[in-house]
Design an enzyme around this catalytic site. Structure first.
Site, PDB file in Angstrom:
ATOM      1  CB  THR A  28      -0.918   0.005   1.242  1.00 30.40           C
ATOM      2  OG1 THR A  28      -1.725  -1.154   1.181  1.00 30.40           O
ATOM      3  CG2 THR A  28      -1.795   1.234   1.295  1.00 30.40           C
ATOM      4  CB  SER A  47      -6.259  -7.111   2.753  1.00 27.59           C
ATOM      5  OG  SER A  47      -6.224  -5.975   3.598  1.00 27.59           O
ATOM      6  CG  LEU A  48      -1.455 -10.111   4.147  1.00 29.18           C
ATOM      7  CD1 LEU A  48      -0.809 -11.183   3.294  1.00 29.18           C
ATOM      8  CD2 LEU A  48      -1.088 -10.322   5.607  1.00 29.18           C
ATOM      9  CB  CYS A  49      -0.457  -3.281   3.716  1.00 32.02           C
ATOM     10  SG  CYS A  49      -1.065  -2.281   5.048  1.00 32.02           S
ATOM     11  CG  ASN A  50       0.233  -7.067  -1.755  1.00 29.25           C
ATOM     12  OD1 ASN A  50      -0.320  -6.958  -2.857  1.00 29.25           O
ATOM     13  ND2 ASN A  50       1.515  -7.320  -1.633  1.00 29.25           N
TER      14      ASN A  50
END
Ligand SMILES: Cc1ncc(COP(=O)(O)O)c(C=O)c1O
Length: 621
Positions: free
Chosen positions: A209, A476-479
């Site tokens: 992100t 969502s793992l900042c992805n």
């Protein structure tokens, strides 16, 4: 007489043959690769010897043995788990930290990600601070000068850690990788503005992100949705990128923080050579890569102009980051408009507005008081890494974690329910080769499937693992690109989900529109061993083998929306591993159920209450 540096676990390995030069030691690393032993026979974890139905292939256990030789002493934080010697270093994205933070006497460890600080690092750092007087390096007094001197020594040491010649590279200390990325974005924006030039920004789909966010500083941007698109752009000499008269920045992660895929660093040199429609600079986000890979900035054909990273991901502490800049690209960053304390030589503030910035890049960009205590810790962290993991620590860690990553993949991908259906879906690109550290890091994203093939939601896996002292990360793992690609989220779906109440990190919304909002992620750290991996695989198998589908209650009617399925979310929780999960559906947004209301509300509240209870129980000694 050659000086032989002694490091932890050496004696065990040296019995395999006395090797002392660096070259010989590299050969020894390589020779270790040829040694194959079935780690199940050598695993020290009793829990792993029982029930494995998965086929774990051969594993070179000597890397793990070397880490095991000092792990209990150096990482005592890991000894408090309820499974002795067990920990998988993994954390849950966006989950309340309170779930993990240990309290005195708690049986859980503090959560960690990728790496953990060693005890001797804390000790040597504490001794340094207690034994010396350091002051704010912006002053001239003796403690300030001592701190200033140390900061410059550590700056050089950190550059050398990445094989970056200080004559060619500069290092700017930052708060974290995100701050480094933002700094590049701001400076590029200011540089473009000062030249009256639009800024074009290209980034790869696998971006974190923080890398995606740079697009907001650009006049136009492009998300490259595959490697092939990047290749076409490079081979096409820049067609589809920055136009003549523009300034360009292309950014990509060295390693996807979701799937662990390592992207080609050679793009950087090729962009410099091939893309000439407009000047395009390259920004490598090495935050995930550098934690378990050798980042070698000595080869001009692969080196980017800018590198962003976080040190805590490599050493466990200190919590600072860096922006490493090739001096050939320094002029771009020197145009930063903002100035702050320490970055200027002279400022006219009262009867005019004139200032002149410092000449050295890091002086120009490091505004305000440097985190000098943290920087001092970094110097010790580099030394301790050398002592624990050998004279070429990142090479060892890369080899070691890469093998463990393969072990995770082999273990998970062979788990089957009694009907032969896979228990786990692993998210990766076709052709991924685990164990090949040039293309794949020791990070694996996956979902668990029940016996009917239904998703077991990510947060529930994390909570269940946490109860056993296994700390995995999920969400969502900042992805955002990974979520779109692997969980099949389209832009419009996400916008509608947001309108309906979905928020990144919202632990109650594990699925929306029937799609998962996150994955489970395992991210191996240097101090993990094969026993950890076996315990983790064993946990997944014990907990989810022939896991029954979740009972779906009839969805409630909605007052304002006919599309019940599209506007409902499922909440699931598992009171214990032995009892059936509780499931409920509830509408989201402004709608209300008009039938089944009481039952629905009861289920929902009970699910939340049980979850809260589980979290509280997990904190108890
Ligand atoms: C690839 C990648 N980029 C950027 C970041 C952000 O790093 P930081 O939190 O140190 O700013 C992370 C964090 O996990 C990451 O994995």
């Amino acid at each position: 007489m050659p000086v032989t540096q002694h490091y932890e676990g050496q004696s065990r390995l040296e019995s395999l043959g006395r090797l002392s030069t660096k070259h010989d030691r590299h050969q020894r690393h390589d020779s270790l690769l040829s040694y194959r032993a079935n780690s199940r026979t050598t695993s020290r974890s009793s829990s792993t010897e029982s029930t494995h139905r998965c086929t774990v292939r051969t594993y070179d256990n000597r890397f793990s043995e070397r880490v095991a030789a000092f792990r209990d002493r150096e990482y005592p934080q890991l000894n408090g788990t309820n499974l002795a010697q067990l920990i998988i270093v993994i954390v849950l994205a966006h989950m309340s930290q309170a779930e993990f933070i240990s309290t005195p006497g708690a049986r859980w460890s503090v959560c960690i990600e990728e790496s953990l600080y060693a005890k001797s690092l804390v000790r040597v750092y504490a001794a340094d601070l207690i034994g010396n007087l350091y002051g704010n390096p912006h002053s001239e007094n003796t403690p300030a000068a001592a701190a200033g001197q140390r900061v410059e020594q550590v700056r050089e040491k950190a550059l050398r850690f990445f094989n970056a010649d200080p004559k060619e590279w500069d290092l700017i200390f930052t708060a974290n990788a995100t701050a480094s990325i933002k700094l590049v974005g701001e400076c590029m924006h200011d540089y473009a503005t000062s030249n009256n030039t639009p800024l074009w920004y290209g980034f790869h789909r696998d971006a974190h992100t923080s890398l995606v966010g740079v697009r907001e500083m650009a006049s136009n941007h492009r998300c490259f949705t595959s490697d092939a698109q990047v290749e076409d752009w490079i081979n096409g000499r820049g067609i589809g990128g920055a136009e003549p008269g523009q300034l360009g920045l292309f950014a990509f992660p060295g390693q996807s923080n979701m799937t662990g895929r390592r992207l080609p660093l050679a793009w950087c040199g090729r962009i410099r050579r091939n893309v000439y429609k407009a000047p395009v600079y390259t920004l490598l986000d090495a935050a995930a890569l550098a934690s378990t890979a050798e980042l070698d900035l000595s080869d001009p054909t692969t080196t980017p102009d800018f590198v962003a990273l976080s040190f805590y991901k490599i050493f466990g502490m200190p919590d600072i980051g860096a922006l490493i800049v090739h001096k050939a690209a320094k002029h771009v960053l020197m145009k930063r408009r903002f100035f702050g304390g320490g970055t200027v030589d002279v400022v006219v503030a009262v009867d005019g507005s004139w200032h002149t910035g410092k000449e050295t890049l890091h002086d120009r960009l490091e505004a305000g008081t440097l985190p000098f205590h943290e920087i001092i810790a970094l110097g010790h962290a580099i030394d301790v890494h050398d002592r624990l993991y050998g004279p070429d620590p990142m090479k060892f860690i890369s080899n070691h974690t890469s093998r463990l990553g393969k072990l995770v993949f082999d273990g998970l991908s062979t788990l089957r329910h009694s009907n032969g259906e896979p228990m786990v879906e692993i998210y990766n690109e076709s052709g991924t080769v685990y164990g090949d550290s040039s293309r794949q890091g020791a990070t694996i994203a996956f979902s668990v499937r029940d016996v009917s093939g239904q998703l077991v939601t990510h947060k529930d896996v994390e909570v269940a693992a946490n109860r056993e002292g296994i700390f995995v990360r999920s969400g969502s793992l900042c992805n955002p690109g990974g979520m779109a690609t692997y969980l099949k989220w389209q832009g419009d779906d996400l916008r509608r989900a947001h309108a309906a109440g979905y928020r990144c990190g919202n632990v109650e919304m594990q699925t929306v529109y029937g799609k998962a909002t996150g994955v489970v992620r395992v991210s191996i750290g240097p101090m993990n061993t094969a026993a950890d991996i076996h315990a983790f695989i064993d946990f997944i198998e014990r907990h989810y083998f022939d896991h029954q589908p979740i009972r779906q209650p009839s969805p409630p009617m909605l007052l304002k929306d006919n599309d019940r399925e599209a506007h409902s979310i499922r909440a699931v929780t598992h009171p214990t591993k032995d009892t059936r999960p509780i499931s409920s559906r509830r509408p989201i947004g402004a709608t209300k159920p008009i039938d089944d209301r009481q039952r629905w509300a009861g289920d929902w509240e009970m699910a939340l209450a049980i979850r809260t209870h589980l979290q509280a129980a997990a904190q108890k000694p």
